[in-house]
Design a protein around this motif. Structure first.
Motif, PDB file in Angstrom:
ATOM      1  N   GLN A   1       0.821  -1.204   0.000  1.00 51.23           N
ATOM      2  CA  GLN A   1       0.000   0.000   0.000  1.00 51.23           C
ATOM      3  C   GLN A   1       0.859   1.259   0.000  1.00 51.23           C
ATOM      4  OE1 GLN A   1      -2.634  -0.332   3.329  1.00 51.23           O
ATOM      5  NE2 GLN A   1      -3.868  -1.987   2.422  1.00 51.23           N
ATOM      6  N   LEU A   2       1.954   1.225   0.806  1.00 55.33           N
ATOM      7  CA  LEU A   2       2.847   2.390   0.856  1.00 55.33           C
ATOM      8  C   LEU A   2       3.548   2.597  -0.479  1.00 55.33           C
ATOM      9  CD1 LEU A   2       4.322   4.614   2.435  1.00 55.33           C
ATOM     10  CD2 LEU A   2       5.991   2.895   3.130  1.00 55.33           C
ATOM     11  N   ALA A   3       4.106   1.500  -1.069  1.00 55.75           N
ATOM     12  CA  ALA A   3       4.872   1.631  -2.306  1.00 55.75           C
ATOM     13  C   ALA A   3       3.989   2.016  -3.485  1.00 55.75           C
ATOM     14  CB  ALA A   3       5.590   0.316  -2.604  1.00 55.75           C
ATOM     15  N   GLU A   4       2.733   1.561  -3.491  1.00 58.11           N
ATOM     16  CA  GLU A   4       1.869   1.809  -4.633  1.00 58.11           C
ATOM     17  C   GLU A   4       1.140   3.137  -4.554  1.00 58.11           C
ATOM     18  OE1 GLU A   4      -0.686  -1.509  -5.066  1.00 58.11           O
ATOM     19  OE2 GLU A   4       0.930  -2.905  -5.668  1.00 58.11           O
ATOM     20  N   ASN A   5       1.281   3.865  -3.461  1.00 53.37           N
ATOM     21  CA  ASN A   5       0.580   5.138  -3.316  1.00 53.37           C
ATOM     22  C   ASN A   5       1.533   6.329  -3.212  1.00 53.37           C
ATOM     23  OD1 ASN A   5      -2.537   4.631  -2.926  1.00 53.37           O
ATOM     24  ND2 ASN A   5      -1.498   2.992  -1.803  1.00 53.37           N
ATOM     25  N   ILE A   6       2.820   6.119  -3.463  1.00 49.81           N
ATOM     26  CA  ILE A   6       3.746   7.244  -3.498  1.00 49.81           C
ATOM     27  C   ILE A   6       4.035   7.579  -4.950  1.00 49.81           C
ATOM     28  CG2 ILE A   6       4.811   6.674  -1.287  1.00 49.81           C
ATOM     29  CD1 ILE A   6       7.112   5.413  -2.782  1.00 49.81           C
ATOM     30  N   GLN A   7       4.417   8.825  -5.210  1.00 46.28           N
ATOM     31  CA  GLN A   7       4.662   9.275  -6.577  1.00 46.28           C
ATOM     32  C   GLN A   7       6.016   8.812  -7.094  1.00 46.28           C
ATOM     33  OE1 GLN A   7       4.193  13.518  -6.545  1.00 46.28           O
ATOM     34  NE2 GLN A   7       1.976  13.436  -6.249  1.00 46.28           N
ATOM     35  N   GLU A   8       6.927   8.477  -6.197  1.00 48.28           N
ATOM     36  CA  GLU A   8       8.241   8.013  -6.612  1.00 48.28           C
ATOM     37  C   GLU A   8       8.166   6.537  -7.044  1.00 48.28           C
ATOM     38  OE1 GLU A   8       7.634   9.582  -3.861  1.00 48.28           O
ATOM     39  OE2 GLU A   8       8.663  11.510  -4.116  1.00 48.28           O
ATOM     40  N   VAL A   9       9.098   6.168  -7.921  1.00 47.32           N
ATOM     41  CA  VAL A   9       9.194   4.775  -8.374  1.00 47.32           C
ATOM     42  C   VAL A   9      10.073   4.016  -7.384  1.00 47.32           C
ATOM     43  CG1 VAL A   9       9.922   3.223 -10.222  1.00 47.32           C
ATOM     44  CG2 VAL A   9       8.966   5.472 -10.778  1.00 47.32           C
ATOM     45  N   PHE A  10       9.513   2.977  -6.790  1.00 44.93           N
ATOM     46  CA  PHE A  10      10.249   2.140  -5.843  1.00 44.93           C
ATOM     47  C   PHE A  10      10.458   0.777  -6.475  1.00 44.93           C
ATOM     48  CE2 PHE A  10      10.428  -0.989  -2.420  1.00 44.93           C
ATOM     49  CZ  PHE A  10      11.411  -0.442  -1.611  1.00 44.93           C
ATOM     50  N   TRP A  11      11.701   0.247  -6.416  1.00 47.70           N
ATOM     51  CA  TRP A  11      11.994  -1.028  -7.069  1.00 47.70           C
ATOM     52  C   TRP A  11      12.992  -1.841  -6.274  1.00 47.70           C
ATOM     53  CZ3 TRP A  11      17.157  -1.114  -8.303  1.00 47.70           C
ATOM     54  CH2 TRP A  11      17.779   0.132  -8.497  1.00 47.70           C
ATOM     55  N   ILE A  12      12.932  -3.149  -6.464  1.00 51.92           N
ATOM     56  CA  ILE A  12      13.845  -4.113  -5.834  1.00 51.92           C
ATOM     57  C   ILE A  12      14.326  -5.047  -6.937  1.00 51.92           C
ATOM     58  CG2 ILE A  12      14.126  -5.898  -4.083  1.00 51.92           C
ATOM     59  CD1 ILE A  12      11.745  -4.725  -2.610  1.00 51.92           C
ATOM     60  N   SER A  13      15.640  -5.290  -6.984  1.00 51.06           N
ATOM     61  CA  SER A  13      16.201  -6.154  -8.022  1.00 51.06           C
ATOM     62  C   SER A  13      17.195  -7.130  -7.410  1.00 51.06           C
ATOM     63  CB  SER A  13      16.899  -5.323  -9.111  1.00 51.06           C
ATOM     64  OG  SER A  13      18.067  -4.712  -8.589  1.00 51.06           O
ATOM     65  N   ASP A  14      17.430  -8.207  -8.162  1.00 51.26           N
ATOM     66  CA  ASP A  14      18.438  -9.213  -7.796  1.00 51.26           C
ATOM     67  C   ASP A  14      19.659  -8.973  -8.684  1.00 51.26           C
ATOM     68  OD1 ASP A  14      20.037 -11.416  -7.375  1.00 51.26           O
ATOM     69  OD2 ASP A  14      18.376 -12.831  -7.249  1.00 51.26           O
ATOM     70  N   PRO A  15      20.786  -8.512  -8.126  1.00 51.42           N
ATOM     71  CA  PRO A  15      21.935  -8.163  -8.970  1.00 51.42           C
ATOM     72  C   PRO A  15      22.613  -9.369  -9.586  1.00 51.42           C
ATOM     73  CG  PRO A  15      22.536  -7.986  -6.651  1.00 51.42           C
ATOM     74  CD  PRO A  15      21.065  -8.272  -6.696  1.00 51.42           C
ATOM     75  N   ASP A  16      22.459 -10.542  -9.011  1.00 55.75           N
ATOM     76  CA  ASP A  16      23.168 -11.711  -9.520  1.00 55.75           C
ATOM     77  C   ASP A  16      22.583 -12.220 -10.824  1.00 55.75           C
ATOM     78  OD1 ASP A  16      24.924 -11.660  -7.375  1.00 55.75           O
ATOM     79  OD2 ASP A  16      23.629 -12.923  -6.133  1.00 55.75           O
ATOM     80  N   VAL A  17      21.259 -12.153 -10.979  1.00 54.02           N
ATOM     81  CA  VAL A  17      20.611 -12.672 -12.190  1.00 54.02           C
ATOM     82  C   VAL A  17      19.949 -11.584 -13.011  1.00 54.02           C
ATOM     83  CG1 VAL A  17      20.223 -14.932 -11.158  1.00 54.02           C
ATOM     84  CG2 VAL A  17      18.503 -13.159 -10.850  1.00 54.02           C
ATOM     85  N   ASN A  18      20.174 -10.295 -12.652  1.00 55.40           N
ATOM     86  CA  ASN A  18      19.593  -9.165 -13.380  1.00 55.40           C
ATOM     87  C   ASN A  18      18.076  -9.343 -13.534  1.00 55.40           C
ATOM     88  OD1 ASN A  18      19.472  -6.745 -14.752  1.00 55.40           O
ATOM     89  ND2 ASN A  18      19.927  -7.679 -16.738  1.00 55.40           N
ATOM     90  N   GLU A  19      17.398  -9.438 -12.385  1.00 61.39           N
ATOM     91  CA  GLU A  19      15.955  -9.665 -12.372  1.00 61.39           C
ATOM     92  C   GLU A  19      15.279  -8.619 -11.500  1.00 61.39           C
ATOM     93  OE1 GLU A  19      12.734 -13.110 -11.023  1.00 61.39           O
ATOM     94  OE2 GLU A  19      14.893 -13.411 -10.778  1.00 61.39           O
ATOM     95  N   ILE A  20      14.169  -8.067 -11.987  1.00 64.79           N
ATOM     96  CA  ILE A  20      13.352  -7.124 -11.206  1.00 64.79           C
ATOM     97  C   ILE A  20      12.388  -7.933 -10.354  1.00 64.79           C
ATOM     98  CG2 ILE A  20      11.694  -5.243 -11.294  1.00 64.79           C
ATOM     99  CD1 ILE A  20      14.465  -4.412 -12.097  1.00 64.79           C
ATOM    100  N   ILE A  21      12.495  -7.777  -9.030  1.00 64.24           N
ATOM    101  CA  ILE A  21      11.633  -8.520  -8.117  1.00 64.24           C
ATOM    102  C   ILE A  21      10.334  -7.745  -7.863  1.00 64.24           C
ATOM    103  CG2 ILE A  21      11.472  -9.481  -5.789  1.00 64.24           C
ATOM    104  CD1 ILE A  21      14.466  -9.918  -5.873  1.00 64.24           C
ATOM    105  N   TYR A  22      10.440  -6.408  -7.762  1.00 60.83           N
ATOM    106  CA  TYR A  22       9.250  -5.598  -7.533  1.00 60.83           C
ATOM    107  C   TYR A  22       9.459  -4.228  -8.153  1.00 60.83           C
ATOM    108  CZ  TYR A  22       5.686  -2.736  -5.305  1.00 60.83           C
ATOM    109  OH  TYR A  22       4.657  -1.870  -5.094  1.00 60.83           O
ATOM    110  N   ILE A  23       8.392  -3.663  -8.751  1.00 59.79           N
ATOM    111  CA  ILE A  23       8.400  -2.296  -9.277  1.00 59.79           C
ATOM    112  C   ILE A  23       7.055  -1.666  -8.942  1.00 59.79           C
ATOM    113  CG2 ILE A  23       7.621  -3.054 -11.564  1.00 59.79           C
ATOM    114  CD1 ILE A  23      10.053  -0.180 -10.909  1.00 59.79           C
ATOM    115  N   SER A  24       7.061  -0.436  -8.419  1.00 65.09           N
ATOM    116  CA  SER A  24       5.819   0.209  -8.017  1.00 65.09           C
ATOM    117  C   SER A  24       5.078   0.760  -9.238  1.00 65.09           C
ATOM    118  CB  SER A  24       6.119   1.345  -7.043  1.00 65.09           C
ATOM    119  OG  SER A  24       6.863   2.359  -7.666  1.00 65.09           O
ATOM    120  N   PRO A  25       3.756   0.965  -9.134  1.00 64.60           N
ATOM    121  CA  PRO A  25       2.957   1.431 -10.281  1.00 64.60           C
ATOM    122  C   PRO A  25       3.375   2.807 -10.789  1.00 64.60           C
ATOM    123  CG  PRO A  25       1.541   0.472  -8.594  1.00 64.60           C
ATOM    124  CD  PRO A  25       2.894   0.586  -7.990  1.00 64.60           C
ATOM    125  N   ALA A  26       4.090   3.610  -9.962  1.00 61.37           N
ATOM    126  CA  ALA A  26       4.511   4.927 -10.432  1.00 61.37           C
ATOM    127  C   ALA A  26       5.405   4.817 -11.661  1.00 61.37           C
ATOM    128  CB  ALA A  26       5.242   5.671  -9.305  1.00 61.37           C
TER     129      ALA A  26
END
Length: 781
Positions: A421-446
């Protein structure tokens, strides 16, 4: 006698005698179990032998690849170390000393067939045994690859050295190429240091590994990365060198699996129709040596490899059949002694099975097997009863833990929902990635609002966000070395949205460490800072406009002053000539004329300087390099200064290096040296020494103008190249403040640099460095 026969018949009849049934059952079961055990043990042992043999062949293949990689690494490292020695790097080093060094390196490892040092054009300068010296190797792969980085080439037949080097075995010489770039003491490319390593060293490694296995008919092959043969046993009919046919890859599954980097073994049929147990491995380099991907196969015919296994299996089967027969006979003998207590134990066990847990297994007195069995079963039942009670307690504890885990899972689910709820309601883009396999784990709707793309597209292609980044910003937004993004860092960049609008974004990343301290997640926050950037640009534009206005005011004031002074002198001299034409002497008239000419020259110089600066600012000052003899040019310029200024102060000119054939713009160079030398004369006292140094090398020409004048205050040095700026200690000495501006523009058009060192009351030194082969870009032009 008849009665004895009837009793014996009754005892042997399994339908009438429990002892007979029990003995017969034990005998039959023992016999069947013996046979089954023999088959299982024999099969298991034989399979283990097969595995051991296969693993030993795979290990032997790995040892061969390891020895090859380590041997190549040592040669790879030898050339890199030798290429850094000053005797190799210095272009002025004696060729005999260089050749002696290369031959000494060859003597440390006789498998060096040839070692040579080339220049940048590929001409061999020094080599072992003087072979190929003066010959061009510019088209050889080792020279081309070795110019940029350390190089290793695959096995090939000798071309230029085939007729120069003896072949002990009368077979074509084959080499492995190793090369390393050589730079001179200034860091410029000097040439390439290359070596041909005789391929016979691989045969010595092969023989050392197979020496202890010759009696086992073990054969070893070394293949290229594509599967074609490099080294094999004598007489192998697929060896391409035997008939000079093109090398063809061996069509084997072991080759394909080795190409995938596997180190194992398999059973397969070779080209000769025989089945072999084949171990395989692939070379992967050692340390900084990248490796050539050689494949090593070690094979042994299955009838030889599995012979010990089959022999062991036959022996085990024979012994187990014998033991089975003995067990059957023994079972029959002891059946009578076992029957009675066993029946009692069976009855007690049956009652316990029916639920009478208070009943114990009867204990048979004695030390035989039945007695031990009764004691063991008695203890077993007691232990099982206790374990049943413990199991009930464990089930209760397990149920409590399950409840706790369910509560923890619910808590995690709740926390995850709050985070989402917090990540999807802020105007900034929030993201989490795995550096070892170059994979996006989460990206916010912004992300969809700012990038104009769906989140699903980023999950599918984690690098798709980079397509919208402004091309000029991609290098610092997405560095080549991904490890630089493992720490906390900030970056600002521009983004082109699908509608064509450009937005400024700011990104900050944070590393997330696991319990071992390793980075296993990267968390980032991206914010739209377009409005802040626009405000900064507005402030910068206002500051630039203010600075431009001040510059214009200063330009008008200074120009008016500079024009007014010579015009006043001209007007005054002309008036004096007009009024006192008849009364003035010839000497006075000449003085008035000189003043007029001096004023005109000053006005002309001022107008020329302003014209040059205006051309430079408008981008119309052209760069036209021509071939110049800088020594003659400097001598001529010094004479012109002496004649033009009438000042006979000594200018010492010293040149170093070959400066007779250079490519510079003569007009721009005249601007540079005329202004620097004129300033040195103007601000130096009578009798002061002025020195002009010229230093040339293959890449640059350096001009150094040194005087013993009034010097430049430190506070004024930052503004030396500003239009109409004059130092605070010039006093009444004439000047416009435009000379050094012209010098700076001329130096920039050459793609050069200018530096100044000065101390008040001691003197000033200007150093101008110009590249000799500079080609300006369209932007610079």
């Amino acid at each position: 006698m008849l009665r004895f026969s009837r009793d014996l018949t009754a005892n042997l009849n399994p339908h009438r005698s429990l002892k007979a049934r029990f003995g017969l059952a034990i005998g039959v079961i023992a016999f069947l179990l013996s046979i089954l055990a023999s088959l299982i043990v024999g099969y298991t042992a034989s399979e283990q032998i097969k595995v051991n043999v296969g693993q030993s062949l795979a290990e032997l293949a790995y040892q061969m690849t390891d020895k090859l990689d380590r041997g190549m690494f040592e040669r790879y490292r030898d050339l890199q170390i030798v290429s850094t020695l000053n005797i190799i790097r210095n272009p002025n080093s004696n060729l005999l000393e260089q050749r002696t060094l290369l031959e000494k390196l060859q003597s440390t490892y006789p498998k060096y067939a040839w070692i040579g040092l080339t220049d940048n054009q590929g001409i061999v300068q020094a080599s072992t045994g003087k072979l190929l010296e003066g010959v061009s190797v510019a088209q050889r792969p080792w020279f081309i690859g070795g110019q940029q980085a350390p190089y290793v080439g695959d096995v090939h037949e000798a071309l230029k050295l085939a007729k120069l080097l003896p072949s002990p075995s009368n077979e074509p010489l084959r080499f492995v190429d190793v090369a390393a770039p050589v730079v001179d003491l200034q860091g410029n490319p000097r040439g390439v240091l290359g070596a041909h390593l005789s391929w016979t060293w691989s045969q010595e490694v092969q023989k050392s590994l197979l020496r202890s296995l010759q009696s086992r008919n073990t054969e070893m092959f070394v293949l290229r990365e594509d599967g074609s043969e490099l080294l094999g046993p004598p007489g192998f009919n697929a060896q391409p060198q035997a008939d000079n046919l093109p090398a063809e890859p061996l069509p084997l599954m072991s080759v394909k699996e080795a190409q995938r980097g596997l180190n194992s073994y398999r059973i397969e049929t070779w080209l000769d129709g025989h089945t072999y147990l084949t171990g395989f491995a692939r070379s992967s380099g050692y340390r900084d040596y990248p490796g050539l991907g050689w494949l090593v196969l070690v094979r042994q015919r299955t009838d030889v490899a599995f012979a010990p296994a089959r022999q062991l299996q036959h022996q085990i089967f024979a012994w187990n059949v014998t033991l089975g027969v003995l067990f059957a006979i023994l079972g029959w003998v002891i059946a009578e002694h076992i029957t009675k207590p066993m029946l009692a134990i069976a009855a007690a066990a049956d009652r316990i099975r029916q639920g009478n847990t208070r009943l114990n297994i009867p204990v048979v007195q004695g030390r035989d097997e039945v007695a031990n069995l009764s004691k063991s079963l008695n203890k077993l039942v007691s232990t099982l009863t206790l374990q049943e009670n413990d199991l009930k307690i464990s089930n209760q504890q397990l149920q409590m833990k399950i409840c706790e885990l369910q509560e923890a899972e619910e808590s995690v689910r709740s926390s995850e929902e709050k985070f989402r709820q917090l990540a999807e309601n802020i105007q900034e883009v929030f993201w989490i990635s795995d550096p070892d396999v170059n994979e996006i784990i989460y990206i916010s709707p912004a992300y969809e609002q700012i990038w104009g793309k769906t989140c699903e597209s980023l999950y599918a292609n984690p690098n798709s966000w980079l397509d919208a980044v402004y091309p000029e910003d991609r290098k610092h937004v997405f560095p080549k070395d991904r490890k630089t993004t493992y720490g906390t860092y900030n970056v600002e960049f521009r983004l082109v949205q699908p509608n064509g609008s450009v937005r400024w974004l700011w990104t900050r990343t944070f590393p997330v460490h696991n319990p071992k301290g390793e980075v296993y997640r990267i968390v980032g926050l991206t914010q739209d800072i377009t409005e802040r950037k626009q405000a900064q640009e507005t402030r910068q534009e206002l500051a630039q406009e203010k600075e431009l206005s001040e510059l214009k005011s200063r330009f008008i004031a200074h120009t008016s002053h500079e024009f007014r002074t010579p015009l006043t002198a001209i007007k005054m001299s002309a008036t004096m000539l007009e009024k006192f034409d008849r009364k003035a002497s010839v000497e006075q008239k000449n003085r008035y004329f000189d003043q007029i000419q001096t004023g005109v020259k000053r006005l002309t110089q001022l107008l020329d300087n302003i014209l040059i600066i205006s051309k430079a600012e408008a981008g119309k000052l052209e760069f036209n390099p021509t071939v110049l003899n800088l020594v003659d040019f400097c001598h001529s310029l010094i004479e012109e200064l002496h004649l033009g200024t009438g000042d006979q102060r000594q200018i010492t000119f010293i040149s170093q290096g070959y400066c007779n054939q250079t490519c510079l713009d003569e007009t721009l160079l005249r601007y540079i040296l005329t202004n620097l030398l004129s300033n040195a004369i103007k601000y130096s006292p009578q009798g002061g020494n002025i020195q002009l140094d010229l230093i040339c090398d293959e890449e640059t020409a350096i001009f150094r103008v040194q005087d013993c004048g009034i010097g430049i205050p430190v506070a004024d040095q930052a503004n030396l190249f500003t239009s109409f700026y004059r130092c605070s200690n010039t006093g009444k000495l004439p000047g416009t403040g435009l000379g050094l501006v012209i010098v700076k523009d001329a130096v920039d058009l050459h793609g050069g640099q200018i530096t100044v060192e000065s101390e008040v009351g001691v003197g000033t030194t200007f150093t101008v460095t110009l590249p000799l082969n500079y080609t300006p870009t369209t932007e610079t032009s």
